[in-house]
Design a protein around this motif. Structure first.
Motif, PDB file in Angstrom:
ATOM      1  N   GLY A   1       0.846  -1.193   0.000  1.00 43.12           N
ATOM      2  CA  GLY A   1       0.000   0.000   0.000  1.00 43.12           C
ATOM      3  C   GLY A   1       0.871   1.229   0.000  1.00 43.12           C
ATOM      4  O   GLY A   1       2.110   1.148  -0.005  1.00 43.12           O
ATOM      5  N   GLY A   2       0.247   2.400   0.055  1.00 43.62           N
ATOM      6  CA  GLY A   2       0.966   3.650  -0.152  1.00 43.62           C
ATOM      7  C   GLY A   2       2.089   3.919   0.829  1.00 43.62           C
ATOM      8  O   GLY A   2       3.232   4.160   0.443  1.00 43.62           O
ATOM      9  N   ALA A   3       1.805   3.877   2.132  1.00 37.14           N
ATOM     10  CA  ALA A   3       2.796   4.288   3.116  1.00 37.14           C
ATOM     11  C   ALA A   3       3.938   3.295   3.250  1.00 37.14           C
ATOM     12  O   ALA A   3       5.043   3.667   3.665  1.00 37.14           O
ATOM     13  CB  ALA A   3       2.126   4.505   4.477  1.00 37.14           C
ATOM     14  N   ILE A   4       3.713   2.051   2.915  1.00 35.10           N
ATOM     15  CA  ILE A   4       4.751   1.025   3.026  1.00 35.10           C
ATOM     16  C   ILE A   4       5.454   0.795   1.687  1.00 35.10           C
ATOM     17  O   ILE A   4       6.361  -0.032   1.577  1.00 35.10           O
ATOM     18  CB  ILE A   4       4.147  -0.294   3.567  1.00 35.10           C
ATOM     19  CG1 ILE A   4       5.245  -1.221   4.133  1.00 35.10           C
ATOM     20  CG2 ILE A   4       3.337  -1.007   2.494  1.00 35.10           C
ATOM     21  CD1 ILE A   4       5.900  -0.710   5.368  1.00 35.10           C
ATOM     22  N   MET A   5       5.062   1.562   0.659  1.00 31.44           N
ATOM     23  CA  MET A   5       5.576   1.307  -0.687  1.00 31.44           C
ATOM     24  C   MET A   5       7.096   1.400  -0.797  1.00 31.44           C
ATOM     25  O   MET A   5       7.718   0.616  -1.542  1.00 31.44           O
ATOM     26  CB  MET A   5       4.896   2.234  -1.687  1.00 31.44           C
ATOM     27  CG  MET A   5       4.943   1.706  -3.126  1.00 31.44           C
ATOM     28  SD  MET A   5       3.974   2.725  -4.265  1.00 31.44           S
ATOM     29  CE  MET A   5       2.332   2.530  -3.608  1.00 31.44           C
ATOM     30  N   PRO A   6       7.771   2.297  -0.085  1.00 33.89           N
ATOM     31  CA  PRO A   6       9.237   2.303  -0.187  1.00 33.89           C
ATOM     32  C   PRO A   6       9.873   0.974   0.229  1.00 33.89           C
ATOM     33  O   PRO A   6      10.872   0.557  -0.370  1.00 33.89           O
ATOM     34  CB  PRO A   6       9.648   3.438   0.757  1.00 33.89           C
ATOM     35  CG  PRO A   6       8.479   4.369   0.758  1.00 33.89           C
ATOM     36  CD  PRO A   6       7.275   3.464   0.684  1.00 33.89           C
ATOM     37  N   VAL A   7       9.311   0.313   1.237  1.00 36.84           N
ATOM     38  CA  VAL A   7       9.847  -0.991   1.646  1.00 36.84           C
ATOM     39  C   VAL A   7       9.621  -2.015   0.543  1.00 36.84           C
ATOM     40  O   VAL A   7      10.501  -2.828   0.230  1.00 36.84           O
ATOM     41  CB  VAL A   7       9.222  -1.449   2.973  1.00 36.84           C
ATOM     42  CG1 VAL A   7       9.681  -2.865   3.332  1.00 36.84           C
ATOM     43  CG2 VAL A   7       9.579  -0.471   4.098  1.00 36.84           C
ATOM     44  N   TYR A   8       8.441  -1.976  -0.073  1.00 40.01           N
ATOM     45  CA  TYR A   8       8.184  -2.898  -1.185  1.00 40.01           C
ATOM     46  C   TYR A   8       9.091  -2.605  -2.372  1.00 40.01           C
ATOM     47  O   TYR A   8       9.480  -3.511  -3.112  1.00 40.01           O
ATOM     48  CB  TYR A   8       6.705  -2.837  -1.581  1.00 40.01           C
ATOM     49  CG  TYR A   8       5.852  -3.758  -0.737  1.00 40.01           C
ATOM     50  CD1 TYR A   8       5.539  -5.039  -1.170  1.00 40.01           C
ATOM     51  CD2 TYR A   8       5.398  -3.366   0.512  1.00 40.01           C
ATOM     52  CE1 TYR A   8       4.788  -5.904  -0.394  1.00 40.01           C
ATOM     53  CE2 TYR A   8       4.652  -4.215   1.305  1.00 40.01           C
ATOM     54  CZ  TYR A   8       4.345  -5.485   0.849  1.00 40.01           C
ATOM     55  OH  TYR A   8       3.619  -6.353   1.629  1.00 40.01           O
ATOM     56  N   ASP A   9       9.469  -1.355  -2.533  1.00 45.61           N
ATOM     57  CA  ASP A   9      10.397  -1.002  -3.612  1.00 45.61           C
ATOM     58  C   ASP A   9      11.776  -1.616  -3.370  1.00 45.61           C
ATOM     59  O   ASP A   9      12.507  -1.916  -4.318  1.00 45.61           O
ATOM     60  CB  ASP A   9      10.500   0.522  -3.702  1.00 45.61           C
ATOM     61  CG  ASP A   9      11.354   0.979  -4.868  1.00 45.61           C
ATOM     62  OD1 ASP A   9      11.032   0.622  -6.023  1.00 45.61           O
ATOM     63  OD2 ASP A   9      12.356   1.677  -4.629  1.00 45.61           O
ATOM     64  N   ALA A  10      12.118  -1.810  -2.096  1.00 42.63           N
ATOM     65  CA  ALA A  10      13.428  -2.368  -1.751  1.00 42.63           C
ATOM     66  C   ALA A  10      13.434  -3.889  -1.715  1.00 42.63           C
ATOM     67  O   ALA A  10      14.511  -4.491  -1.612  1.00 42.63           O
ATOM     68  CB  ALA A  10      13.874  -1.820  -0.387  1.00 42.63           C
ATOM     69  N   LEU A  11      12.271  -4.526  -1.801  1.00 41.04           N
ATOM     70  CA  LEU A  11      12.212  -5.987  -1.677  1.00 41.04           C
ATOM     71  C   LEU A  11      12.774  -6.744  -2.877  1.00 41.04           C
ATOM     72  O   LEU A  11      13.497  -7.731  -2.691  1.00 41.04           O
ATOM     73  CB  LEU A  11      10.763  -6.432  -1.430  1.00 41.04           C
ATOM     74  CG  LEU A  11      10.247  -6.349   0.004  1.00 41.04           C
ATOM     75  CD1 LEU A  11       8.770  -6.711   0.054  1.00 41.04           C
ATOM     76  CD2 LEU A  11      11.043  -7.263   0.923  1.00 41.04           C
TER      77      LEU A  11
END
Length: 564
Positions: free
Chosen positions: A38-48
């Protein structure tokens, strides 16, 4: 705990906070995370991507937390779940509470709106730190990306240390987007955590009470598994031959077909177990907490017994029942050091064995329809020692506990403290991710499965060979049973006459399915269920009037059991 490898390739390397999150997870040995972006956690998903972490995409955040819970129970490691801010975070709450009440080590990571927006009622902002305070061991709100490695290391240590439980890390979006230097040295190195030995004086007191007892009884709880003390418990049981009973979470610490094990105690416990507790003169409580479902009316529980209580959490000693001796040291070490000598309890052992034989469960139910206890017993025995059974909450949960065979505690995954409907299917996913070679069977009811039925899509996506046994009585069975027995048959909102065709629903998700409703077809159905390579659902129609027996009525002693 051994030192972890350094998390930085070079002292002057810089990455975003999100990259530090991923590296911190890798430093803790994490290989799988369960989540939903989702939006607020998207940077972490970008790093996965490319991180080496396997992300398991569930279809609802609650399922992420429940799957992480089951993964932790089977693997013995910390389960990790990931969600965005607002509804993503609040959807994790039930799973976090489930882990808290069952003492399961978990780290829940939530996205949060950027720090300048916090407190402004921004889009998808919720104070998840405050919401979860009563149901976590600890919470962190990260304010500086440079703190991420240290915070994650502390969170994992807290989740595992002492009495395990969930820890929350809330990550504002600007923190995960910020540039930060990798630490030049590994910040996650910690000294090994070892249990403190029990006091010699307390040990001597406990040994003396055991040696003097004529009718001692082991009361086994889920703390045995949390302490990884199953082997020590089995050695103690072999040395002393003290008869044993277990809580719902304690099942499997001793193999349930062990001579001298009397079964589960409590509200739906076996008659042999409850009567043994009532007649005992010494109750040796190992990793249990005198929960109301186990004790019934507390002031009538084990009325003749003195108490020796082993528990890692000192607050549990004498919290509900005064202990004559409390032991809070390392459970495995304490059990191995406990040497009460040769016990003169042969008459008591024989009395318990006779009771177990006299009150053994019967499987000769009349009629041609499926008798659920017999079906579950046969499935568990045919599945063997590699089986793991996850279940939901209701009548089927009690039938699983009463009738299935468990050779190890990791083979029985259930929501004990919170009683979470919808636990079974995500738990099956988590169990298979932890132990892919196991035969994992989810036992659910027609009420419970609707809570997280969307996770059939997760089964399909990851080709997980989960075996689902869906017991369908077109009722909320446990509520209906209580309304029948204690509410003058005023059946209020328990009729599920409008259930879908569950086999058709499963097939629509790409999961093989079939229906079973005749007893004569059960052997072939079990063979098909256990031999199918992929996910499969066996839709079992059962008698809506069938009840769980025995039953201790509310407010009564465990000795006052109702029977069929």
């Amino acid at each position: 705990m051994t030192a972890q490898p350094q998390i930085a390739p070079a002292s002057n390397a810089r990455r975003t906070g999100a990259h530090l999150v991923v590296e911190a997870l890798r430093a803790e040995g994490v290989t799988k995370v369960f989540g939903y972006p989702g939006g607020a956690i998207m940077p972490v998903y970008d790093a996965l991507p490319g991180s080496g972490l396997e992300h398991v995409l569930v279809r609802h955040e609650q399922a992420a937390a429940l799957a992480a819970d089951a993964y932790a129970r089977v693997s013995g490691e910390v389960g990790v779940c990931l969600a965005t801010s607002g509804p993503g975070a609040t959807n994790l709450v039930t799973g976090i509470a489930n882990a808290f009440l069952d003492s399961v080590p978990m780290v829940a990571i939530t996205g949060q709106v950027a720090t300048p927006l916090m407190g402004t009622d921004a889009f998808q902002e919720i104070d998840v730190f405050g919401v979860t305070l009563p149901i976590v061991k600890h919470s962190f709100l990260v304010r500086d990306a440079a703190d991420i490695p240290k915070i994650f290391a502390e969170a994992f240590e807290l989740a595992k240390r002492g009495r395990p439980g969930p820890v929350l890390i809330d990550l504002p979006k600007d923190v995960t987007q910020a540039s930060a230097a990798f630490p030049s040295v590994d910040q996650t190195v910690r000294a090994p955590v070892r249990g403190v030995p029990s006091e010699p004086a307390s040990m001597a007191q406990a040994e003396a009470l055991i040696a003097q007892a004529e009718r001692p009884l082991l009361y086994i709880g889920g703390g045995v598994t949390l302490a990884k003390a199953e082997d020590a418990l089995r050695r103690f049981f072999t040395r002393t031959q003290i008869p044993a009973v277990a809580t719902l979470k304690g099942l499997g610490a001793l193999p349930t077909d062990t001579p001298g094990f009397l079964g589960m105690l409590g509200m739906h416990g076996t008659k042999a177990a409850n009567l043994a507790v009532n007649e005992s003169d010494l109750l040796i409580c190992v990793g249990a907490r005198f929960d109301d479902r186990a004790t019934g009316k507390l002031d009538t529980f084990a009325p003749q017994a003195r108490i020796v209580h082993f528990d890692v959490d000192p607050s549990e000693i004498s919290k509900l029942r005064d202990a004559d001796v409390g032991l809070t040291g390392d459970l495995a070490e304490t059990l191995d050091r406990m040497e009460p000598g040769v016990l003169s309890i042969a008459p008591w052992r024989q009395r318990c064995a006779d009771a177990a034989e006299r009150w053994a469960m019967r499987y000769d139910a009349p009629g041609s329809g499926i008798y659920a206890p017999k079906l579950l017993k046969d499935i568990s025995e045919q599945a063997g020692d590699k089986a793991i059974i996850t279940c939901d909450v209701g009548q089927h949960q009690m039938w699983v506990a009463q009738h299935c065979r468990f050779s190890r505690p990791q083979a029985h995954l259930t929501s004990a403290g919170l009683g979470t409907m919808g636990y079974g299917l995500p738990a099956g996913i988590g169990a298979l991710m932890a132990e892919p070679d196991a035969t994992v069977i989810t036992v659910s009811g027609d009420g419970s499965i609707m809570m997280n039925i969307h996770e059939l899509a997760t089964l399909r996506r990851y080709r997980l060979p989960l075996k689902i046994v869906l017991l369908d009585n077109s009722q909320l069975g446990m509520v209906r049973q209580w309304q029948e027995l204690f509410y003058d048959e005023n059946f209020s909102e328990v009729d599920l006459f409008d259930n879908p065709d569950f086999a058709a629903v499963a097939r629509a998700f790409g999961v093989e399915a079939f229906t079973l409703d005749r007893r004569e077809d059960a052997p072939a159905a079990i063979d098909r269920l256990l031999s199918t390579n992929g996910p499969i659902l066996c839709h079992v129609r059962i008698d809506p009037r069938e009840n769980v027996w025995p039953l201790v009525p509310p407010g009564k002693s465990n000795a006052d059991m109702m029977e069929a």
